[in-house]
Motif scaffolding. Sequence first.
Motif, PDB file in Angstrom:
ATOM      1  N   SER A  57      10.156  15.957 -11.401  1.00 16.93           N
ATOM      2  CA  SER A  57      10.307  16.288  -9.976  1.00 16.93           C
ATOM      3  C   SER A  57      10.010  15.102  -9.069  1.00 16.93           C
ATOM      4  CB  SER A  57       9.372  17.443  -9.619  1.00 16.93           C
ATOM      5  OG  SER A  57       8.025  17.049  -9.785  1.00 16.93           O
ATOM      6  N   ASP A  58       9.694  13.946  -9.623  1.00 16.48           N
ATOM      7  CA  ASP A  58       9.334  12.742  -8.870  1.00 16.48           C
ATOM      8  C   ASP A  58       8.084  12.942  -8.020  1.00 16.48           C
ATOM      9  OD1 ASP A  58      11.399  11.238  -9.927  1.00 16.48           O
ATOM     10  OD2 ASP A  58      12.806  11.829  -8.355  1.00 16.48           O
ATOM     11  N   TYR A  76      -6.050   7.814  -0.784  1.00 22.24           N
ATOM     12  CA  TYR A  76      -5.100   8.746  -1.377  1.00 22.24           C
ATOM     13  C   TYR A  76      -3.708   8.150  -1.229  1.00 22.24           C
ATOM     14  CZ  TYR A  76      -4.784  10.488   3.471  1.00 22.24           C
ATOM     15  OH  TYR A  76      -4.652  10.602   4.823  1.00 22.24           O
ATOM     16  N   TYR A  77      -2.793   8.611  -2.070  1.00 18.09           N
ATOM     17  CA  TYR A  77      -1.437   8.088  -2.060  1.00 18.09           C
ATOM     18  C   TYR A  77      -0.456   9.211  -2.361  1.00 18.09           C
ATOM     19  CZ  TYR A  77      -1.776   8.181  -7.145  1.00 18.09           C
ATOM     20  OH  TYR A  77      -1.928   8.586  -8.444  1.00 18.09           O
ATOM     21  N   VAL A  78       0.802   8.988  -1.921  1.00 15.74           N
ATOM     22  CA  VAL A  78       1.852   9.971  -2.163  1.00 15.74           C
ATOM     23  C   VAL A  78       3.191   9.238  -2.243  1.00 15.74           C
ATOM     24  CG1 VAL A  78       2.172  10.495   0.298  1.00 15.74           C
ATOM     25  CG2 VAL A  78       2.881  12.161  -1.409  1.00 15.74           C
ATOM     26  N   GLN A  79       4.022   9.667  -3.176  1.00 15.84           N
ATOM     27  CA  GLN A  79       5.376   9.127  -3.310  1.00 15.84           C
ATOM     28  C   GLN A  79       6.259   9.845  -2.294  1.00 15.84           C
ATOM     29  OE1 GLN A  79       6.229   6.722  -5.776  1.00 15.84           O
ATOM     30  NE2 GLN A  79       8.066   6.512  -4.559  1.00 15.84           N
ATOM     31  N   LEU A  80       6.824   9.098  -1.351  1.00 20.63           N
ATOM     32  CA  LEU A  80       7.651   9.685  -0.305  1.00 20.63           C
ATOM     33  C   LEU A  80       9.068   9.940  -0.814  1.00 20.63           C
ATOM     34  CD1 LEU A  80       6.454   7.474   2.673  1.00 20.63           C
ATOM     35  CD2 LEU A  80       5.755   9.799   2.113  1.00 20.63           C
ATOM     36  N   PRO A  81       9.803  10.844  -0.189  1.00 24.29           N
ATOM     37  CA  PRO A  81      11.177  11.145  -0.636  1.00 24.29           C
ATOM     38  C   PRO A  81      12.112   9.940  -0.537  1.00 24.29           C
ATOM     39  CG  PRO A  81      10.395  12.862   0.845  1.00 24.29           C
ATOM     40  CD  PRO A  81       9.362  11.783   0.841  1.00 24.29           C
ATOM     41  N   ASP A  82      11.798   8.968   0.339  1.00 19.85           N
ATOM     42  CA  ASP A  82      12.674   7.806   0.471  1.00 19.85           C
ATOM     43  C   ASP A  82      12.366   6.717  -0.555  1.00 19.85           C
ATOM     44  OD1 ASP A  82      10.349   6.634   1.404  1.00 19.85           O
ATOM     45  OD2 ASP A  82      11.048   6.416   3.466  1.00 19.85           O
ATOM     46  N   GLY A  83      11.444   6.983  -1.487  1.00 21.82           N
ATOM     47  CA  GLY A  83      11.155   6.049  -2.572  1.00 21.82           C
ATOM     48  C   GLY A  83       9.931   5.185  -2.344  1.00 21.82           C
ATOM     49  N   GLN A 109      14.837   3.856   0.472  1.00 19.11           N
ATOM     50  CA  GLN A 109      16.175   3.934  -0.122  1.00 19.11           C
ATOM     51  C   GLN A 109      16.838   5.218   0.356  1.00 19.11           C
ATOM     52  OE1 GLN A 109      17.346   1.466  -2.171  1.00 19.11           O
ATOM     53  NE2 GLN A 109      15.414   0.410  -1.743  1.00 19.11           N
ATOM     54  N   TYR A 110      18.085   5.060   0.828  1.00 18.62           N
ATOM     55  CA  TYR A 110      18.850   6.215   1.267  1.00 18.62           C
ATOM     56  C   TYR A 110      20.163   6.232   0.504  1.00 18.62           C
ATOM     57  CZ  TYR A 110      15.453   5.942   5.014  1.00 18.62           C
ATOM     58  OH  TYR A 110      14.290   5.884   5.717  1.00 18.62           O
ATOM     59  N   PRO A 111      20.195   6.846  -0.675  1.00 22.63           N
ATOM     60  CA  PRO A 111      21.417   6.839  -1.478  1.00 22.63           C
ATOM     61  C   PRO A 111      22.526   7.642  -0.797  1.00 22.63           C
ATOM     62  CG  PRO A 111      19.786   8.284  -2.466  1.00 22.63           C
ATOM     63  CD  PRO A 111      19.115   7.591  -1.314  1.00 22.63           C
TER      64      PRO A 111
END
Length: 141
Positions: A57-58, A76-83, A109-111
């Motif tokens: 699920s990334d 704290y850290y989080v992987q954002l939807p834009d990479g 990144q915006y594929p």
Amino acid sequence: MNAKIVLLLCVVAAAVADKRPTFSYAAPQESSESVEDSYESSEAKYEFNWAVKDDDSDNDFGHQESRDGDNTKGSYYVQLPDGRLQKVTYYVDGDSGYVAEVTYEGEAQYPESDESDESLETPVYAPPRRSYFAPDSNESK
């Protein structure tokens, strides 16, 4: 008849024998010790660390923190939807409040996707047209 009277006397005897405890609601008694002396005060001290990483699920996020008395620090850290990876490093030092520094790793990144393709024809909205018709002459009579 005698059995009914004996049974009734047994029930009455059981009810009289069942004495409920009584409670008194009085003001609390004062103690010679002060309230502050009765509680041992200890400074807060803890550490924790957790993380989640799910490749399907990334999802990638986590948090770590340590505290010793009034001094707290963590991140704290989080992987954002834009990479990108968003990291927040913070500390609390007594009365200074919450002080945070936010950083990002990577580039957004915006594929390309079919949903965002402007070359596709988009339908134009038009409100529905009203239709009028003459009443049937047979129904009105």
